[in-house]
Scaffold this active site. Structure first.
Site, PDB file in Angstrom:
ATOM      1  N   CYS A  65       0.887  -1.183   0.000  1.00 15.15           N
ATOM      2  CA  CYS A  65       0.000   0.000   0.000  1.00 15.15           C
ATOM      3  C   CYS A  65       0.916   1.221   0.000  1.00 15.15           C
ATOM      4  O   CYS A  65       1.061   1.901   1.009  1.00 15.15           O
ATOM      5  CB  CYS A  65      -0.912  -0.014   1.220  1.00 15.15           C
ATOM      6  SG  CYS A  65      -1.766  -1.589   1.493  1.00 15.15           S
ATOM      7  N   ALA A  73       1.525   4.291  -1.882  1.00 17.93           N
ATOM      8  CA  ALA A  73       1.424   5.732  -2.126  1.00 17.93           C
ATOM      9  C   ALA A  73       1.355   6.504  -0.797  1.00 17.93           C
ATOM     10  O   ALA A  73       0.843   5.981   0.195  1.00 17.93           O
ATOM     11  CB  ALA A  73       0.199   6.041  -2.980  1.00 17.93           C
ATOM     12  N   GLU A 102       0.029   0.385  -5.463  1.00 18.12           N
ATOM     13  CA  GLU A 102      -1.014   1.247  -4.912  1.00 18.12           C
ATOM     14  C   GLU A 102      -2.287   1.002  -5.705  1.00 18.12           C
ATOM     15  O   GLU A 102      -2.307   1.163  -6.928  1.00 18.12           O
ATOM     16  CB  GLU A 102      -0.600   2.719  -5.009  1.00 18.12           C
ATOM     17  CG  GLU A 102      -1.690   3.700  -4.639  1.00 18.12           C
ATOM     18  CD  GLU A 102      -2.254   3.477  -3.243  1.00 18.12           C
ATOM     19  OE1 GLU A 102      -3.500   3.479  -3.104  1.00 18.12           O
ATOM     20  OE2 GLU A 102      -1.465   3.292  -2.291  1.00 18.12           O
ATOM     21  N   CYS A 130      -1.696   4.099  10.881  1.00 19.02           N
ATOM     22  CA  CYS A 130      -1.586   5.413  11.517  1.00 19.02           C
ATOM     23  C   CYS A 130      -2.810   5.649  12.401  1.00 19.02           C
ATOM     24  O   CYS A 130      -3.381   6.735  12.422  1.00 19.02           O
ATOM     25  CB  CYS A 130      -1.412   6.521  10.481  1.00 19.02           C
ATOM     26  SG  CYS A 130      -2.758   6.654   9.286  1.00 19.02           S
TER      27      CYS A 130
END
Length: 459
Positions: free
Chosen positions: A104, A106, A128, A226
């Site tokens: 993943c 990008a 991506e 994140c």
């Protein structure tokens, strides 16, 4: 302070206790931290940025804000990246010669660092699923001067059909609920709900199920998000250990920078303490969670893996003709080539007149959305060869002699795509630089530099 969702406040007050939760909520109201990495693939230059505050552990990484108009950025000498987001690629620790997947990828922060770690040796697949974001990924990897990357825009399950048990290491920086980005991106707050957290958890399982199929037995997986959510972090890692036989590996990091994973937030697997969560209260950067796992070496190879791997190992096609070699040599012989492209006469392929050294050999039955494969040297046109921008970014890895350094005024003209007057007596293709940062190609005739800076990058 931004208005946080009531369910978010209740959730983390329960998980952390009121004191620590209030510290988190207060940290979310503070300014986000800016940082950048210096590209080790480029010839070393003097930067205009202060290098007084180093990011812990990360090589050549510093706090500070950079502009996309600065020559350091335009030349691919630096990359702007959120500080905590630098750690997943750091923990991956790619070694030259390894096969790496950034699933993943990008916009390219982690892929550029992996490319630097590989030093032009081995193979990087940067994927991506979003085509628009994959194009940005390609721009960033080309600017960085990475020569050994295949850039694709595919669903993970489709990639797994071509790369069964192929990679030494895989990085999955998974799409997530983005709780760690609340202070940097207020829209993340608007999107958040507990239902969205569970939706993201299911999507992460689907992505990881495909990723595992592409990892060699004994290979390593870096899983990161994140977000703070245990549903997307500890609970996902526990699911990986139970479903696929992964072992959780320790992370090499000082405890002062992280909060260890919480077994009590999942299934009480004590090894979850080996994972790491970056809270914004630690003052490193934004929120991040990282786990390093190793796949059981005893897993048997799939019977179909050999035939599927053969799809991207067939004999190269469309080799250069003697005439092609002559035209290309007229340009390349004027520059100092890096080891990765020195044997271009043998390794190059041609597709629709584009000359490139592939990172991996593909053929017509490889039905993948490929945006770039290896390094493009340029384009063959009628009786001439025109070098490409990616080649200029790669050549910046060595000290070059055939360079024209621009004034401040001409620097902006070059970025606009304008022709430029020069006092140089050189004729033909040259590298254009500003403050010794190589920006791209130009071609001099009668003291006029014709501009070869790509139209899509012009400002």
């Amino acid at each position: 302070m931004p208005k946080l969702p009531e369910d978010f406040i209740k959730k983390y007050t329960k998980l952390l206790g009121k004191q620590k939760a209030d510290q988190l909520f207060n940290a979310i109201s503070e300014n986000s931290k800016n940082a950048y990495r210096i590209n080790s693939l480029k010839e070393k230059q003097t930067l205009s940025y202060a290098q007084s505050e180093k990011i812990p552990l990360i090589p050549d990484a510093y706090y500070g804000k950079i502009s996309g108009k600065d020559p350091e950025w335009v030349s691919g000498t630096v990359y702007s990246q959120e500080p905590a987001a630098m750690f997943p690629a750091f923990f991956l620790d790619a070694q030259p010669g390894e096969k790496i997947l950034d699933l993943c990828a990008a916009p390219g922060g982690k892929s550029t660092e992996i490319g630097a770690q590989l030093k032009g040796q081995g193979f990087l697949l940067a994927n991506e699923i979003s085509l628009s974001r994959a194009k940005i990924l390609r721009e960033n990897l080309e600017r960085w001067g990475v020569t050994n990357a295949l850039i694709t825009s595919e669903k993970p399950e489709k990639l797994s059909k071509y790369f069964s048990q192929y990679f030494d290491k895989i990085l999955v920086d998974a799409p997530c609920s983005g709780e760690g980005m609340f202070r940097k991106d207020p829209q993340a707050i608007e999107y958040w709900s507990q239902d969205y957290v569970i939706f993201c958890q299911q999507r992460q399982k689907e992505i990881l199920s495909a990723a595992v199929q592409m990892l060699k037995p004994g290979g390593e997986l870096i899983y990161s998000t994140c977000t703070f959510a245990p549903e997307e972090n500890e609970q996902i890692v526990s699911w990986l250990t139970k479903t696929f036989g992964f072992t959780i590996m320790p992370l090499k990091i000082n405890e002062q920078y992280i909060d260890h994973g919480h077994p009590e937030w999942s299934d009480n697997n004590i090894d979850l303490v080996k994972t790491a969560r970056f809270w914004p209260t630690a003052n490193i950067g934004e929120g991040q969670y990282v786990a390093k796992l190793r796949l059981d070496e005893k897993i048997k190879d799939q019977t179909t893996s050999t035939s599927k791997r053969s799809k991207h190992r067939k004999k190269p096609r469309n080799a250069l003709t003697k005439s092609d070699i002559h035209l290309i040599a007229n340009v390349l012989d004027n520059f100092k080539l890096l080891p990765e492209i020195e044997n271009w006469q043998v390794n190059c392929q041609v597709h629709n007149n584009h000359v490139f050294i592939p990172a991996i050999n593909t053929n017509s039955d490889t039905h993948l959305k490929i945006l770039a494969n290896g390094v493009e040297l340029g384009i063959l046109k009628k009786n001439r060869f025109e070098p490409g921008h990616q080649l200029a970014m790669v050549l910046a890895g060595r000290k070059q002699n055939r360079v024209v350094d621009l004034s401040s005024n001409n620097y902006l003209k070059y970025l606009h795509g304008e022709t430029i007057k020069t006092d140089s007596d050189i004729n033909g293709f040259i590298l254009v630089s500003f403050k010794n940062f190589i920006l791209g190609f130009g071609k001099i005739s009668n003291h006029i530099i014709k501009n070869y800076y790509p139209k899509g990058l012009r400002i």
